[in-house]
Design a protein around this motif. Structure first.
Motif, PDB file in Angstrom:
ATOM      1  N   GLU A 236       3.189  26.521  15.239  1.00 30.92           N
ATOM      2  CA  GLU A 236       2.063  25.666  15.390  1.00 30.92           C
ATOM      3  C   GLU A 236       1.640  24.792  14.220  1.00 30.92           C
ATOM      4  OE1 GLU A 236       3.026  22.761  18.290  1.00 30.92           O
ATOM      5  OE2 GLU A 236       4.588  24.805  18.013  1.00 30.92           O
ATOM      6  N   SER A 239       4.231  24.337  11.039  1.00 29.41           N
ATOM      7  CA  SER A 239       4.994  23.071  11.419  1.00 29.41           C
ATOM      8  C   SER A 239       4.093  21.457  10.722  1.00 29.41           C
ATOM      9  CB  SER A 239       4.965  22.933  12.365  1.00 29.41           C
ATOM     10  OG  SER A 239       6.404  23.537  13.065  1.00 29.41           O
ATOM     11  N   ILE A 240       2.761  22.198  11.317  1.00 29.68           N
ATOM     12  CA  ILE A 240       1.623  21.025  10.902  1.00 29.68           C
ATOM     13  C   ILE A 240       1.510  20.730   9.363  1.00 29.68           C
ATOM     14  CG2 ILE A 240      -1.004  20.000  11.114  1.00 29.68           C
ATOM     15  CD1 ILE A 240      -0.132  20.907  13.686  1.00 29.68           C
ATOM     16  N   GLY A 243       4.678  19.838   7.648  1.00 33.22           N
ATOM     17  CA  GLY A 243       4.919  18.716   7.611  1.00 33.22           C
ATOM     18  C   GLY A 243       4.088  17.588   6.788  1.00 33.22           C
ATOM     19  N   LEU A 244       2.060  18.157   7.210  1.00 32.66           N
ATOM     20  CA  LEU A 244       2.067  17.185   6.101  1.00 32.66           C
ATOM     21  C   LEU A 244       2.387  17.300   4.362  1.00 32.66           C
ATOM     22  CD1 LEU A 244      -1.858  18.927   7.329  1.00 32.66           C
ATOM     23  CD2 LEU A 244      -0.830  16.604   7.881  1.00 32.66           C
ATOM     24  N   GLN A 246       4.472  14.663   2.153  1.00 35.27           N
ATOM     25  CA  GLN A 246       4.883  13.572   2.425  1.00 35.27           C
ATOM     26  C   GLN A 246       6.612  14.258   1.701  1.00 35.27           C
ATOM     27  OE1 GLN A 246       3.665  10.142   1.097  1.00 35.27           O
ATOM     28  NE2 GLN A 246       1.880  11.082   2.868  1.00 35.27           N
ATOM     29  N   SER A 250       6.558  15.137   9.335  1.00 35.81           N
ATOM     30  CA  SER A 250       6.581  16.043  10.188  1.00 35.81           C
ATOM     31  C   SER A 250       7.691  15.995  10.350  1.00 35.81           C
ATOM     32  CB  SER A 250       5.442  16.164  11.040  1.00 35.81           C
ATOM     33  OG  SER A 250       5.218  14.005  11.111  1.00 35.81           O
ATOM     34  N   ARG A 251       8.337  15.535  10.834  1.00 40.63           N
ATOM     35  CA  ARG A 251       9.710  15.178  12.199  1.00 40.63           C
ATOM     36  C   ARG A 251      10.777  15.505  12.292  1.00 40.63           C
ATOM     37  NH1 ARG A 251      10.864   8.583  11.815  1.00 40.63           N
ATOM     38  NH2 ARG A 251      11.880   9.145  13.939  1.00 40.63           N
ATOM     39  N   ARG A 254       9.715  20.917  14.999  1.00 34.58           N
ATOM     40  CA  ARG A 254       9.226  21.346  16.023  1.00 34.58           C
ATOM     41  C   ARG A 254      10.015  22.757  16.451  1.00 34.58           C
ATOM     42  NH1 ARG A 254      10.426  18.137  19.851  1.00 34.58           N
ATOM     43  NH2 ARG A 254      10.841  16.388  18.846  1.00 34.58           N
TER      44      ARG A 254
END
Ligand code: UDX
Ligand code: UDX
Length: 432
Positions: A236, A239-240, A243-244, A246, A250-251, A254
């Motif tokens: 997690e 991923s975060i 995803g930050l 750009q 982030s989409r 998961r």
């Protein structure tokens, strides 16, 4: 405008309902008479949040109609959307386009004045060219335009994806068709949504390239999660953190049980099939397919490891069995692989799914559906949280299971690993 949707499946029905809600007059045609009769009686054949209300509201005022009379529907419409299935051909990577060509010939018979014929179903590059060729065998060029307008509707979010899309892709070099379609989509474009007119083949490829890219993104993070499990890193956080950026976003980052559903598996395969026809190697997409196929084996082995290879007589509960939350769709769901394998090893499987009982598990003696989470979970040895429906997000497992030494395997990382451990729950997630 007067529209007809040929095929009242997932895509045809959602698109038809949304177009009617935007003020158009829509006829949904389907060769399945039962489906049509059900729709006329307000029975919606699929589970999709918001769809029933939308269909009923527009049916009541006569903006959406249902029929199996294709002739009448084509004659009375200016724009015809082809929304029939394009599954993978058996034992191959090619898309089966027989339904597409069949309805093309059916439509062709009834073209007497200008019609726009649109493929909304996902179809390989040059399918539009072939549709055009088939119609040209019997009708003059000035009577029709064949356009590609791919759908980007996620099940469970389909109405929002239709009404507020990231983009509308229109593949045609016919100016008249482009202008009419721009008008049709105007209420959506006015909300600030992007409209892109491109070549027909371009639109066909945009659809496949997008789905294959998203499938690759998911497979990538899934593989990284395998590494996390070996190195004590929480996926997690990764991923975060990724995803930050750009450029990454982030989409669709998961980690989970691997991608399923009616589109990613078949579209990645069909893209490879098309590339092979043109002697082009899409090695990344091939690896994605391989990685996703391996995923189910990795997860099955992890379940065995969690249960210390003692599956026989263990009560294993699945929370959710569909390929993801907010749908009743079982196509290419991991549960279709995992449940039979665990059953074969003597596992006693119980499951609960908000979308109801599934026929495909009826044939297994020790696979049982319960219509309440509590009944499915009671006295379980292992809970497999398979989909992330909202009703699974705040469970008190100790109260539900009423037994010591149970294990949770959370395939969607709905729960916090740290909190579960501090609550003394034997918890496993993906990539933790
Ligand atoms: C379909 C495609 O498979 C997919 O690639 C695309 O992106 C969207 O459209 P879906 O809507 O899920 O997906 O298909 P499905 O649920 O199979 O619905 C197709 C409908 O067409 C069925 O209701 C079927 O009865 C109907 N149909 C099929 C016809 O009315 N006539 C035919 O000749 C064939
Ligand atoms: C997909 C496309 O997203 C949509 O644009 C259209 O082309 C139809 O196909 P759908 O299959 O309904 O939509 O679901 P989607 O939300 O894309 O998920 C597909 C699979 O990927 C599911 O199994 C889901 O659980 C999985 N997934 C998705 C992940 O594992 N991780 C993610 O971050 C996102």
């Amino acid at each position: 405008m007067k529209l007809c949707m040929i095929g009242a499946g997932y895509v045809g029905l959602v698109s038809g309902a949304c177009f009617s809600d935007l003020g158009n007059s829509v006829i949904c045609v389907d060769s399945n008479l039962k489906k049509i009769n059900d729709l006329k009686n307000g029975i919606i054949p699929i589970y999709e949040p918001g769809l029933e209300e939308l269909v009923k509201k527009n049916y009541k005022v006569g903006r959406i109609k249902f029929t199996n009379d294709l002739k009448h529907a084509v004659i009375s419409s200016d724009i015809i959307f082809i929304c029939v299935g394009t599954p993978t051909k058996r034992n191959s990577f090619q898309a089966d386009l027989s339904q597409i060509y069949k309805v093309t010939k059916d439509i062709r018979k009834h073209i007497k004045k200008f019609k726009i014929i649109i493929t909304k179903s996902t179809v390989p590059i040059t399918t539009g060219d072939k549709i055009e060729k088939i119609i040209l065998e019997k009708k003059a060029r000035k009577l029709f335009a064949v356009v590609s307008n791919p759908e980007f509707l996620r099940e469970g979010e389909a109405i929002r994806d239709f009404m507020y899309p990231d983009r509308i892709i229109i593949g045609t070099n016919n100016k008249k068709a482009n202008n009419l379609l721009k008008n049709l989509y105007d209420p959506i474009i006015k909300r600030g949504r992007k409209y892109l007119n491109t070549s027909r083949r371009g639109a066909e490829l945009i659809k496949y390239a997008s789905n294959a890219f998203l499938a690759t993104k998911i497979s990538y993070i899934n593989e990284i999660s395998n590494l996390c499990e070996k190195t004590g890193v929480d996926i997690e956080d990764v991923s975060i953190g990724m995803g930050l950026d750009q450029r990454i976003g982030s989409r669709f980052l998961r980690a989970g049980p691997g991608y399923g559903g009616s589109c990613f598996p078949k579209d990645t395969r069909a893209l490879i099939g098309t590339a092979e026809k043109y002697n082009t190697s899409l090695s990344i997409v091939k690896s994605t397919i391989k990685s996703n196929d391996q995923r189910q084996k990795i997860l099955f082995n992890r379940v065995k490891k969690i249960l210390k290879n003692k599956i026989n007589n263990k009560k294993i509960t699945f929370l959710g069995v569909t390929f993801k939350a907010n749908t009743d769709d079982m196509r290419e769901s991991l549960s279709l692989k995992l449940i039979p394998k665990l059953h074969k090893l003597g596992g006693k499987i119980s499951y609960y799914d908000p979308s109801g009982k599934k026929e495909c598990f009826e044939k297994y003696k020790n696979v049982h559906f319960f219509n309440k989470i509590s009944l499915a979970c009671e006295k379980s040895d292992l809970i497999i949280l398979h989909t992330e429906w909202n009703e699974f997000k705040n469970l008190n497992f100790k109260k539900l299971i009423k037994k010591k030494n149970f294990i949770i395997y959370d395939l969607r990382n709905v729960y916090s690993h740290k909190k579960m451990i501090s609550n003394k729950i034997n918890y496993y997630g993906i990539g933790v």
